[in-house]
Motif scaffolding. Sequence first.
Motif, PDB file in Angstrom:
ATOM      1  N   VAL A  90      53.505  15.955  83.329  1.00 46.69           N
ATOM      2  CA  VAL A  90      53.375  15.716  82.112  1.00 46.69           C
ATOM      3  C   VAL A  90      52.506  16.156  81.875  1.00 46.69           C
ATOM      4  O   VAL A  90      52.759  17.228  80.318  1.00 46.69           O
ATOM      5  CB  VAL A  90      53.839  14.047  82.043  1.00 46.69           C
ATOM      6  CG1 VAL A  90      53.424  13.857  80.252  1.00 46.69           C
ATOM      7  CG2 VAL A  90      55.243  13.605  81.970  1.00 46.69           C
ATOM      8  N   ILE A  91      50.799  16.161  82.216  1.00 47.68           N
ATOM      9  CA  ILE A  91      50.171  16.960  81.445  1.00 47.68           C
ATOM     10  C   ILE A  91      50.198  18.226  82.026  1.00 47.68           C
ATOM     11  O   ILE A  91      49.368  18.949  81.156  1.00 47.68           O
ATOM     12  CB  ILE A  91      48.545  15.926  82.851  1.00 47.68           C
ATOM     13  CG1 ILE A  91      48.616  14.265  82.292  1.00 47.68           C
ATOM     14  CG2 ILE A  91      47.415  16.462  82.524  1.00 47.68           C
ATOM     15  CD1 ILE A  91      47.930  13.233  83.316  1.00 47.68           C
ATOM     16  N   ASP A  92      50.520  19.111  83.273  1.00 49.11           N
ATOM     17  CA  ASP A  92      50.487  19.997  82.673  1.00 49.11           C
ATOM     18  C   ASP A  92      51.480  20.387  82.202  1.00 49.11           C
ATOM     19  O   ASP A  92      51.406  21.888  81.517  1.00 49.11           O
ATOM     20  CB  ASP A  92      51.500  20.474  84.727  1.00 49.11           C
ATOM     21  CG  ASP A  92      50.244  20.112  85.772  1.00 49.11           C
ATOM     22  OD1 ASP A  92      49.419  19.585  85.821  1.00 49.11           O
ATOM     23  OD2 ASP A  92      50.839  20.347  87.088  1.00 49.11           O
ATOM     24  N   ALA A  93      52.746  20.275  81.466  1.00 52.25           N
ATOM     25  CA  ALA A  93      53.360  20.250  80.988  1.00 52.25           C
ATOM     26  C   ALA A  93      52.826  19.918  79.276  1.00 52.25           C
ATOM     27  O   ALA A  93      52.799  21.800  78.480  1.00 52.25           O
ATOM     28  CB  ALA A  93      54.782  19.220  80.494  1.00 52.25           C
ATOM     29  N   ILE A  94      52.468  19.317  78.959  1.00 52.27           N
ATOM     30  CA  ILE A  94      51.618  19.330  77.489  1.00 52.27           C
ATOM     31  C   ILE A  94      50.359  20.180  77.297  1.00 52.27           C
ATOM     32  O   ILE A  94      50.187  21.416  76.547  1.00 52.27           O
ATOM     33  CB  ILE A  94      50.445  18.003  77.707  1.00 52.27           C
ATOM     34  CG1 ILE A  94      51.418  16.616  77.488  1.00 52.27           C
ATOM     35  CG2 ILE A  94      49.490  17.961  76.266  1.00 52.27           C
ATOM     36  CD1 ILE A  94      52.673  16.786  76.613  1.00 52.27           C
TER      37      ILE A  94
END
Length: 120
Positions: A90-94
Amino acid sequence: MSKRILIVDDAAFMRMMVKDILSKNNFEVVGEAADGAQAVEKYFELKPDLVTMDITMPEMDGIAALKAIKEKDPNATIIMCSAMGQQAMVIDAIQAGAKDFIVKPFQADRVVEAIEKALS
């Protein structure tokens, strides 16, 4: 005017669930894709206002698809969908440009809230 949305998930029942939530809330589902490669292709073909993108998919995952879309269209609005326990993804995506993320199993009000926030 209803907002046009592309749903991307490798599980047909998940796409159906999201589609159901969206249609009940006056969003128009313009297309569906089962993997990241299809998502990129359909994004440029359909030009949706927003994309709901699953992270874990065969062929090309959601983060790779997100990056591919953002590279050609920096203004693309994409919300990631992930199962519990995928915080790092999720952090990578953001960081790659996703506007928000929704955790599975979906709660209708959270889906609608995330989409309305991303589109405002």
